[in-house]
Design an enzyme around this catalytic site. Sequence first.
Site, PDB file in Angstrom:
ATOM      1  N   GLU A 263       0.749  -1.100   0.057  1.00 38.81           N
ATOM      2  CA  GLU A 263      -0.040  -0.003   0.004  1.00 38.81           C
ATOM      3  C   GLU A 263       0.916   1.184  -0.053  1.00 38.81           C
ATOM      4  O   GLU A 263       1.702   1.223   0.588  1.00 38.81           O
ATOM      5  CB  GLU A 263      -1.017   0.042   1.340  1.00 38.81           C
ATOM      6  CG  GLU A 263      -1.723  -0.930   1.135  1.00 38.81           C
ATOM      7  CD  GLU A 263      -2.942  -1.271   2.278  1.00 38.81           C
ATOM      8  OE1 GLU A 263      -2.944  -0.254   3.248  1.00 38.81           O
ATOM      9  OE2 GLU A 263      -3.677  -2.162   2.460  1.00 38.81           O
ATOM     10  N   HIS A 281      -8.087   1.395   1.098  1.00 40.08           N
ATOM     11  CA  HIS A 281      -7.836   1.235   2.821  1.00 40.08           C
ATOM     12  C   HIS A 281      -8.707   2.296   3.634  1.00 40.08           C
ATOM     13  O   HIS A 281      -7.992   2.992   4.412  1.00 40.08           O
ATOM     14  CB  HIS A 281      -6.358   0.967   3.329  1.00 40.08           C
ATOM     15  CG  HIS A 281      -6.111   0.180   4.277  1.00 40.08           C
ATOM     16  ND1 HIS A 281      -4.983  -0.414   4.896  1.00 40.08           N
ATOM     17  CD2 HIS A 281      -7.051   0.303   5.488  1.00 40.08           C
ATOM     18  CE1 HIS A 281      -5.184  -0.711   6.275  1.00 40.08           C
ATOM     19  NE2 HIS A 281      -6.305  -0.392   6.705  1.00 40.08           N
TER      20      HIS A 281
HETATM   21  C1  MLT Z   1      -6.596  -0.501  11.419  1.00 43.43           C
HETATM   22  O1  MLT Z   1      -5.775  -1.361  11.762  1.00 43.43           O
HETATM   23  O2  MLT Z   1      -7.191  -0.085  12.505  1.00 43.43           O
HETATM   24  C2  MLT Z   1      -7.004  -0.142  10.299  1.00 43.43           C
HETATM   25  O3  MLT Z   1      -6.607  -1.020   9.266  1.00 43.43           O
HETATM   26  C3  MLT Z   1      -6.710   1.290   9.914  1.00 43.43           C
HETATM   27  C4  MLT Z   1      -5.452   1.649   9.878  1.00 43.43           C
HETATM   28  O4  MLT Z   1      -4.437   0.783   9.887  1.00 43.43           O
HETATM   29  O5  MLT Z   1      -5.006   2.709  10.014  1.00 43.43           O
END
Ligand code: MLT
Length: 315
Positions: A263, A281
Amino acid sequence: MSEIVVTENITGVAMQQLRETHDVLFDPQLWQRADDLAAALQTAKAGIVRNQTQITRELIGQAPNLQIIARAGAGLDNVDTAAAAEAGVVVSYAPSENSVSVAELVLGLMLSLVRRIPAAWQDTRSGGWDRAGFTGGELFQKTVGIVGLGRIGRLVAQRAAGFGVTLIAHDDYVDPADPQIRDLNVKLVSLPELLAVSDFVSAHVPLTEQTRGMFDAQLFSQMKPNALFINASRGETVNETDLLAALRDNQIAGAALDVRSTEPPVIGEFEKLDNVILTPHIGAFTHEAQERVVETVCRDVAAVLSGGEATSVFR
Ligand code: MLT
Protein backbone atom coordinates in the site's frame (compact mmCIF):
# COMPACT_ATOMS: atom_id res chain seq x y z
CA MET A 1 14.67 17.54 17.18
CA SER A 2 11.09 17.22 18.44
CA GLU A 3 9.75 15.32 21.43
CA ILE A 4 6.78 13.91 19.47
CA VAL A 5 7.12 12.59 15.93
CA VAL A 6 4.02 12.05 13.80
CA THR A 7 5.03 9.96 10.81
CA GLU A 8 1.76 9.68 8.86
CA ASN A 9 -1.31 11.74 8.08
CA ILE A 10 -2.98 11.80 11.48
CA THR A 11 -5.13 14.86 12.00
CA GLY A 12 -8.12 16.09 13.97
CA VAL A 13 -8.97 18.21 16.98
CA ALA A 14 -6.93 16.15 19.45
CA MET A 15 -3.88 16.24 17.19
CA GLN A 16 -4.25 19.98 16.76
CA GLN A 17 -4.32 20.42 20.52
CA LEU A 18 -1.26 18.20 20.94
CA ARG A 19 0.58 20.25 18.33
CA GLU A 20 -0.32 23.48 20.12
CA THR A 21 0.87 22.28 23.51
CA HIS A 22 3.89 20.13 22.63
CA ASP A 23 6.92 20.14 20.41
CA VAL A 24 5.64 18.03 17.50
CA LEU A 25 7.33 17.11 14.25
CA PHE A 26 4.34 16.52 11.95
CA ASP A 27 5.59 14.88 8.76
CA PRO A 28 2.95 12.68 7.05
CA GLN A 29 5.51 11.32 4.56
CA LEU A 30 8.21 10.50 7.11
CA TRP A 31 7.33 6.78 7.07
CA GLN A 32 8.64 6.64 3.49
CA ARG A 33 12.11 8.01 4.36
CA ALA A 34 13.89 5.42 6.47
CA ASP A 35 16.93 7.51 7.40
CA ASP A 36 14.91 10.59 8.38
CA LEU A 37 12.52 8.43 10.36
CA ALA A 38 15.38 6.84 12.30
CA ALA A 39 16.97 10.25 12.93
CA ALA A 40 13.70 11.75 14.18
CA LEU A 41 12.97 8.83 16.51
CA GLN A 42 16.52 8.81 17.87
CA THR A 43 15.77 11.83 20.04
CA ALA A 44 11.96 11.64 20.30
CA LYS A 45 10.01 10.72 23.41
CA ALA A 46 6.91 9.68 21.47
CA GLY A 47 6.04 8.44 18.01
CA ILE A 48 2.53 8.50 16.56
CA VAL A 49 2.00 6.24 13.55
CA ARG A 50 -0.66 4.58 11.44
CA ASN A 51 -0.08 1.29 9.64
CA GLN A 52 2.57 2.33 7.13
CA THR A 53 5.42 3.12 9.50
CA GLN A 54 7.41 0.03 10.38
CA ILE A 55 8.47 0.38 14.00
CA THR A 56 11.16 -2.28 14.07
CA ARG A 57 13.37 -3.63 16.84
CA GLU A 58 16.27 -1.80 15.24
CA LEU A 59 14.47 1.57 15.31
CA ILE A 60 13.42 1.07 18.91
CA GLY A 61 16.98 0.10 19.83
CA GLN A 62 18.25 3.38 18.38
CA ALA A 63 15.72 5.52 20.26
CA PRO A 64 16.91 5.78 23.89
CA ASN A 65 14.44 8.52 24.86
CA LEU A 66 11.38 6.86 23.40
CA GLN A 67 8.65 6.39 26.02
CA ILE A 68 5.58 5.67 23.91
CA ILE A 69 4.65 4.49 20.44
CA ALA A 70 1.04 5.34 19.69
CA ARG A 71 -0.62 3.47 16.85
CA ALA A 72 -3.60 5.40 15.46
CA GLY A 73 -5.58 2.28 14.67
CA ALA A 74 -6.18 -1.30 15.73
CA GLY A 75 -3.63 -3.46 13.92
CA LEU A 76 -0.20 -3.75 15.51
CA ASP A 77 1.47 -5.75 12.75
CA ASN A 78 3.76 -2.82 11.93
CA VAL A 79 5.02 -2.38 15.50
CA ASP A 80 7.50 -4.77 17.09
CA THR A 81 5.58 -4.98 20.35
CA ALA A 82 8.02 -7.47 21.90
CA ALA A 83 10.96 -5.14 21.29
CA ALA A 84 8.95 -2.22 22.68
CA ALA A 85 8.12 -4.18 25.84
CA GLU A 86 11.77 -5.15 26.32
CA ALA A 87 12.81 -1.51 25.93
CA GLY A 88 10.11 -0.31 28.33
CA VAL A 89 8.32 1.61 25.57
CA VAL A 90 4.55 1.81 26.05
CA VAL A 91 2.52 0.79 23.00
CA SER A 92 -0.79 2.63 22.89
CA TYR A 93 -3.38 1.85 20.23
CA ALA A 94 -7.06 2.19 19.39
CA PRO A 95 -8.35 -1.39 19.32
CA SER A 96 -12.06 -0.73 18.94
CA GLU A 97 -12.44 2.92 18.01
CA ASN A 98 -12.74 2.27 14.27
CA SER A 99 -14.39 -1.19 14.32
CA VAL A 100 -17.91 0.02 13.50
CA SER A 101 -16.62 1.96 10.50
CA VAL A 102 -14.79 -1.07 9.13
CA ALA A 103 -17.82 -3.30 9.66
CA GLU A 104 -20.09 -0.81 7.89
CA LEU A 105 -17.68 -0.66 4.95
CA VAL A 106 -17.75 -4.45 4.70
CA LEU A 107 -21.55 -4.40 4.38
CA GLY A 108 -21.19 -1.65 1.79
CA LEU A 109 -18.73 -3.76 -0.18
CA MET A 110 -21.00 -6.80 -0.03
CA LEU A 111 -23.90 -4.80 -1.45
CA SER A 112 -21.62 -3.11 -3.98
CA LEU A 113 -20.45 -6.49 -5.24
CA VAL A 114 -23.79 -8.23 -5.38
CA ARG A 115 -25.63 -5.24 -6.94
CA ARG A 116 -22.61 -4.04 -8.97
CA ILE A 117 -23.22 -0.51 -7.71
CA PRO A 118 -19.84 0.97 -8.78
CA ALA A 119 -20.19 -0.44 -12.33
CA ALA A 120 -23.81 0.73 -12.59
CA TRP A 121 -22.72 4.19 -11.49
CA GLN A 122 -19.92 4.29 -14.05
CA ASP A 123 -22.27 3.18 -16.82
CA THR A 124 -25.07 5.58 -15.88
CA ARG A 125 -22.60 8.40 -15.54
CA SER A 126 -21.52 7.90 -19.13
CA GLY A 127 -25.08 8.00 -20.42
CA GLY A 128 -26.19 4.37 -20.02
CA TRP A 129 -29.52 3.21 -18.60
CA ASP A 130 -29.04 -0.55 -18.63
CA ARG A 131 -31.50 -1.73 -15.98
CA ALA A 132 -31.56 -5.38 -17.01
CA GLY A 133 -27.82 -5.45 -17.57
CA PHE A 134 -27.33 -4.58 -13.93
CA THR A 135 -29.61 -7.25 -12.56
CA GLY A 136 -27.92 -8.28 -9.32
CA GLY A 137 -28.55 -10.56 -6.37
CA GLU A 138 -29.92 -10.19 -2.85
CA LEU A 139 -28.21 -10.70 0.46
CA PHE A 140 -31.44 -12.15 1.82
CA GLN A 141 -31.16 -15.90 2.52
CA LYS A 142 -27.54 -16.06 1.39
CA THR A 143 -24.79 -17.52 3.56
CA VAL A 144 -22.19 -15.11 4.90
CA GLY A 145 -18.99 -16.78 6.09
CA ILE A 146 -16.87 -14.73 8.47
CA VAL A 147 -13.26 -15.82 8.84
CA GLY A 148 -12.16 -14.41 12.19
CA LEU A 149 -14.84 -13.62 14.76
CA GLY A 150 -13.03 -10.86 16.65
CA ARG A 151 -14.32 -7.36 17.24
CA ILE A 152 -14.94 -6.47 13.61
CA GLY A 153 -16.12 -9.93 12.57
CA ARG A 154 -18.77 -9.77 15.29
CA LEU A 155 -19.94 -6.32 14.25
CA VAL A 156 -20.21 -7.54 10.66
CA ALA A 157 -22.28 -10.49 11.87
CA GLN A 158 -24.65 -8.24 13.83
CA ARG A 159 -25.15 -5.95 10.87
CA ALA A 160 -25.48 -8.69 8.26
CA ALA A 161 -28.13 -10.37 10.43
CA GLY A 162 -30.46 -7.48 9.59
CA PHE A 163 -30.40 -8.60 5.95
CA GLY A 164 -31.77 -12.03 6.78
CA VAL A 165 -28.63 -13.99 5.93
CA THR A 166 -27.42 -17.27 7.37
CA LEU A 167 -24.31 -16.52 9.40
CA ILE A 168 -21.42 -18.91 9.82
CA ALA A 169 -17.91 -18.25 11.07
CA HIS A 170 -14.57 -19.87 11.55
CA ASP A 171 -12.29 -18.86 14.40
CA ASP A 172 -9.94 -21.17 16.28
CA TYR A 173 -9.66 -18.74 19.17
CA VAL A 174 -13.27 -18.15 20.22
CA ASP A 175 -15.17 -20.20 22.75
CA PRO A 176 -18.57 -21.30 21.39
CA ALA A 177 -19.89 -21.24 24.96
CA ASP A 178 -19.00 -17.56 25.35
CA PRO A 179 -22.37 -15.77 25.81
CA GLN A 180 -21.26 -13.00 23.44
CA ILE A 181 -20.72 -15.58 20.70
CA ARG A 182 -23.98 -17.40 21.49
CA ASP A 183 -25.94 -14.14 21.23
CA LEU A 184 -24.64 -13.56 17.71
CA ASN A 185 -26.50 -16.57 16.32
CA VAL A 186 -23.48 -17.48 14.25
CA LYS A 187 -22.74 -21.14 13.64
CA LEU A 188 -19.06 -21.90 14.17
CA VAL A 189 -17.73 -24.25 11.52
CA SER A 190 -14.43 -25.52 10.15
CA LEU A 191 -12.73 -23.42 7.50
CA PRO A 192 -13.34 -26.01 4.72
CA GLU A 193 -17.05 -26.10 5.61
CA LEU A 194 -17.27 -22.32 5.60
CA LEU A 195 -15.59 -22.09 2.20
CA ALA A 196 -17.77 -24.83 0.73
CA VAL A 197 -21.11 -23.21 1.56
CA SER A 198 -20.59 -19.43 1.78
CA ASP A 199 -21.93 -17.02 -0.83
CA PHE A 200 -19.87 -14.27 0.79
CA VAL A 201 -16.52 -14.92 2.46
CA SER A 202 -15.33 -12.00 4.55
CA ALA A 203 -11.80 -11.95 5.98
CA HIS A 204 -11.36 -10.58 9.49
CA VAL A 205 -8.07 -12.03 10.64
CA PRO A 206 -5.15 -10.04 12.03
CA LEU A 207 -1.87 -10.27 10.15
CA THR A 208 0.40 -12.80 11.87
CA GLU A 209 2.94 -15.32 10.64
CA GLN A 210 0.08 -17.88 10.59
CA THR A 211 -2.31 -15.73 8.56
CA ARG A 212 0.19 -14.24 6.09
CA GLY A 213 -0.89 -15.47 2.65
CA MET A 214 -3.53 -17.81 4.12
CA PHE A 215 -6.09 -16.99 1.41
CA ASP A 216 -4.33 -18.87 -1.35
CA ALA A 217 -5.13 -21.06 -4.35
CA GLN A 218 -6.04 -23.96 -2.12
CA LEU A 219 -8.63 -21.92 -0.21
CA PHE A 220 -10.04 -20.18 -3.29
CA SER A 221 -10.47 -23.58 -4.98
CA GLN A 222 -12.74 -24.64 -2.10
CA MET A 223 -15.12 -21.70 -2.54
CA LYS A 224 -18.31 -21.83 -4.60
CA PRO A 225 -18.17 -20.39 -8.15
CA ASN A 226 -20.69 -17.72 -7.11
CA ALA A 227 -18.69 -16.78 -3.99
CA LEU A 228 -17.79 -13.15 -3.38
CA PHE A 229 -14.64 -12.53 -1.33
CA ILE A 230 -14.27 -9.39 0.81
CA ASN A 231 -11.08 -8.31 2.51
CA ALA A 232 -11.01 -5.26 4.77
CA SER A 233 -8.46 -6.70 7.20
CA ARG A 234 -4.90 -6.89 5.93
CA GLY A 235 -3.79 -7.27 2.32
CA GLU A 236 -0.91 -9.57 3.22
CA THR A 237 -3.35 -12.26 4.37
CA VAL A 238 -4.14 -12.85 0.69
CA ASN A 239 -1.90 -14.40 -1.91
CA GLU A 240 -2.84 -11.85 -4.57
CA THR A 241 -1.45 -13.90 -7.47
CA ASP A 242 -3.69 -16.78 -6.45
CA LEU A 243 -6.72 -14.51 -6.01
CA LEU A 244 -6.15 -13.03 -9.43
CA ALA A 245 -6.06 -16.51 -10.96
CA ALA A 246 -9.21 -17.54 -9.08
CA LEU A 247 -11.05 -14.47 -10.40
CA ARG A 248 -9.83 -14.88 -13.97
CA ASP A 249 -10.63 -18.58 -14.03
CA ASN A 250 -14.11 -17.93 -12.58
CA GLN A 251 -13.33 -20.13 -9.60
CA ILE A 252 -15.03 -17.40 -7.59
CA ALA A 253 -17.38 -14.67 -8.82
CA GLY A 254 -15.83 -11.52 -7.46
CA ALA A 255 -13.84 -9.74 -4.79
CA ALA A 256 -13.83 -6.46 -2.93
CA LEU A 257 -10.45 -5.45 -1.56
CA ASP A 258 -10.03 -2.50 0.77
CA VAL A 259 -6.51 -3.61 1.62
CA ARG A 260 -3.58 -4.72 -0.52
CA SER A 261 -0.34 -6.54 0.08
CA THR A 262 1.56 -3.36 -0.83
CA GLU A 263 0.00 0.00 0.00
CA PRO A 264 -0.28 2.07 -2.04
CA PRO A 265 -0.41 -0.83 -4.52
CA VAL A 266 1.43 -0.98 -7.77
CA ILE A 267 -1.34 -0.51 -10.33
CA GLY A 268 -1.73 -3.88 -11.95
CA GLU A 269 -4.09 -6.63 -12.88
CA PHE A 270 -6.92 -6.30 -10.33
CA GLU A 271 -7.67 -2.86 -11.72
CA LYS A 272 -8.52 -4.41 -15.10
CA LEU A 273 -11.12 -6.87 -13.83
CA ASP A 274 -14.85 -6.13 -13.92
CA ASN A 275 -15.61 -8.45 -11.02
CA VAL A 276 -13.37 -6.60 -8.58
CA ILE A 277 -14.00 -3.54 -6.42
CA LEU A 278 -10.97 -1.76 -5.00
CA THR A 279 -10.89 0.89 -2.30
CA PRO A 280 -7.81 2.53 -0.75
CA HIS A 281 -7.83 1.07 2.80
CA ILE A 282 -10.66 3.34 3.89
CA GLY A 283 -12.29 0.98 6.40
CA ALA A 284 -11.30 3.12 9.35
CA PHE A 285 -11.68 6.40 7.52
CA THR A 286 -14.86 7.95 8.76
CA HIS A 287 -14.95 11.26 10.59
CA GLU A 288 -16.40 9.55 13.63
CA ALA A 289 -13.82 6.75 13.83
CA GLN A 290 -10.87 9.03 13.19
CA GLU A 291 -12.01 11.42 15.90
CA ARG A 292 -12.16 8.54 18.39
CA VAL A 293 -8.85 7.02 17.28
CA VAL A 294 -6.88 10.26 17.30
CA GLU A 295 -8.39 11.32 20.63
CA THR A 296 -7.33 8.01 22.23
CA VAL A 297 -3.73 8.03 21.08
CA CYS A 298 -3.12 11.76 21.60
CA ARG A 299 -4.53 11.52 25.12
CA ASP A 300 -2.16 8.62 25.87
CA VAL A 301 0.87 10.42 24.46
CA ALA A 302 0.13 13.56 26.48
CA ALA A 303 -0.40 11.47 29.61
CA VAL A 304 2.87 9.57 29.30
CA LEU A 305 4.90 12.67 28.51
CA SER A 306 3.58 14.39 31.60
CA GLY A 307 4.53 11.44 33.78
CA GLY A 308 1.10 9.82 33.84
CA GLU A 309 -0.23 6.54 32.52
CA ALA A 310 -1.57 5.62 29.12
CA THR A 311 -4.99 4.00 29.25
CA SER A 312 -5.27 2.22 25.90
CA VAL A 313 -2.20 0.06 26.15
CA PHE A 314 -1.30 -3.13 24.32
CA ARG A 315 -0.14 -5.77 26.82
C1 MLT B 1 -6.52 -0.46 11.64
O1 MLT B 1 -5.70 -1.36 11.80
O2 MLT B 1 -6.98 0.18 12.57
C2 MLT B 1 -7.03 -0.14 10.28
O3 MLT B 1 -6.56 -1.01 9.32
C3 MLT B 1 -6.80 1.27 9.89
C4 MLT B 1 -5.38 1.68 9.88
O4 MLT B 1 -4.48 0.87 9.81
O5 MLT B 1 -5.14 2.88 9.96
